[in-house]
Write a protein that holds these residues in place. Sequence first.
Motif, short mmCIF file in Angstrom:
data_model
loop_
_atom_site.label_atom_id
_atom_site.label_comp_id
_atom_site.label_asym_id
_atom_site.label_seq_id
_atom_site.Cartn_x
_atom_site.Cartn_y
_atom_site.Cartn_z
N VAL A 151 -45.19 -22.59 -10.48
CA VAL A 151 -44.54 -22.66 -9.16
C VAL A 151 -45.46 -21.95 -8.16
O VAL A 151 -45.75 -20.76 -8.30
CB VAL A 151 -43.16 -21.97 -9.20
N THR A 152 -45.95 -22.68 -7.17
CA THR A 152 -46.88 -22.08 -6.20
C THR A 152 -46.22 -21.78 -4.86
O THR A 152 -46.73 -20.98 -4.08
CB THR A 152 -48.10 -22.99 -5.96
N ALA A 153 -45.08 -22.44 -4.57
CA ALA A 153 -44.39 -22.18 -3.29
C ALA A 153 -42.94 -22.62 -3.39
O ALA A 153 -42.62 -23.57 -4.10
CB ALA A 153 -45.08 -22.92 -2.15
N ILE A 154 -42.08 -21.91 -2.68
CA ILE A 154 -40.67 -22.28 -2.59
C ILE A 154 -40.25 -22.16 -1.12
O ILE A 154 -40.41 -21.11 -0.51
CB ILE A 154 -39.78 -21.35 -3.45
N LYS A 155 -39.76 -23.28 -0.55
CA LYS A 155 -39.29 -23.27 0.84
C LYS A 155 -37.94 -23.96 0.86
O LYS A 155 -37.86 -25.17 0.69
CB LYS A 155 -40.28 -24.00 1.75
N GLY A 156 -36.89 -23.15 1.04
CA GLY A 156 -35.54 -23.71 0.98
C GLY A 156 -35.29 -24.25 -0.41
O GLY A 156 -35.45 -23.54 -1.40
N ASN A 157 -34.94 -25.55 -0.48
CA ASN A 157 -34.73 -26.14 -1.80
C ASN A 157 -35.94 -26.94 -2.29
O ASN A 157 -35.86 -27.67 -3.27
CB ASN A 157 -33.47 -27.03 -1.80
N LYS A 158 -37.07 -26.80 -1.58
CA LYS A 158 -38.29 -27.51 -1.98
C LYS A 158 -39.20 -26.58 -2.77
O LYS A 158 -39.52 -25.47 -2.32
CB LYS A 158 -39.03 -28.06 -0.76
N VAL A 159 -39.63 -27.06 -3.93
CA VAL A 159 -40.49 -26.27 -4.81
C VAL A 159 -41.81 -27.01 -5.01
O VAL A 159 -41.82 -28.22 -5.28
CB VAL A 159 -39.81 -26.06 -6.19
N THR A 160 -42.93 -26.30 -4.85
CA THR A 160 -44.25 -26.89 -5.10
C THR A 160 -44.73 -26.46 -6.48
O THR A 160 -44.78 -25.27 -6.79
CB THR A 160 -45.27 -26.45 -4.03
N SER A 181 -39.23 -18.43 -9.06
CA SER A 181 -40.04 -17.52 -8.24
C SER A 181 -41.49 -17.97 -8.23
O SER A 181 -41.96 -18.59 -9.21
CB SER A 181 -39.95 -16.08 -8.77
N GLU A 182 -42.19 -17.68 -7.17
CA GLU A 182 -43.61 -18.09 -7.05
C GLU A 182 -44.42 -17.41 -8.14
O GLU A 182 -44.24 -16.23 -8.44
CB GLU A 182 -44.15 -17.73 -5.67
N GLY A 183 -45.32 -18.19 -8.76
CA GLY A 183 -46.16 -17.68 -9.84
C GLY A 183 -45.55 -17.89 -11.22
O GLY A 183 -46.21 -17.70 -12.24
N GLN A 184 -44.29 -18.32 -11.25
CA GLN A 184 -43.59 -18.54 -12.52
C GLN A 184 -44.10 -19.80 -13.21
O GLN A 184 -44.40 -20.80 -12.55
CB GLN A 184 -42.09 -18.67 -12.25
N THR A 185 -44.21 -19.77 -14.54
CA THR A 185 -44.56 -20.96 -15.31
C THR A 185 -43.28 -21.59 -15.84
O THR A 185 -42.44 -20.91 -16.44
CB THR A 185 -45.48 -20.60 -16.50
N VAL A 186 -43.13 -22.89 -15.57
CA VAL A 186 -41.91 -23.60 -15.98
C VAL A 186 -42.29 -24.91 -16.67
O VAL A 186 -43.44 -25.32 -16.65
CB VAL A 186 -41.00 -23.91 -14.76
#
Length: 206
Positions: A151-160, A181-186
């Motif tokens: 996860v490199t970015a989270i804006k509202g309900n949008k996840v990069t 959370s940003e930096g998390q591996t999923v």
Amino acid sequence: MTVASLTEMQWQIAHAIAQTLVQDNTDVNELGKAIAYLRTYSHQDKAGTRFFDYLKALVRNGKQIGHSQKTAEYYNNIDKACTKYLKAYQNDGAILLQILGWVSRLMRYYKNSGTIGEITAPVVESARQVEIAEAISNRNFAVGDIMEATVTAIKGNKVTYQILGTIKLTEKEPKKANSLSEGQTVKVEIVELKEDGSIKKVKCVD
């Protein structure tokens, strides 16, 4: 130099440039002169940039320095093909030299064989696109595949998400965004592919 010294994509590009130049009846000897120029500077900084500037200068001055009208055409063909397929490699003179060395050999092969198929090499315009295309060319993706992503970015309900270190996709994740959370591996699942087989859409399955 061996075939293995080129990646699959660089190999496709070498074939595409060779096929294009043979179709345009370009003299391989004129390409050889351009390669010789690049070889002189290939170990220096900005060798690739100098090479492309050199090609542009040949095109501008082709009529004055060429032996005939055809020479100017050759320069133009070489400049167009190199600009189309090699611009992303302009910061790596050594790679440019390797690819063009194979282009020269392949031009002779295609000229002698007389058979040129469909030109299918990818057109990449930046080093970033090269990374992505290389990652994609080495993988066969399928809908339903589960992959690791960062996860490199989270804006509202949008996840990069970043996949394979190069592919970035932004998805709506209304049910997941708040818990990530940003930096998390999923883990993400591929839910849609583009026509070229690359990933179009994923969803988080963690």
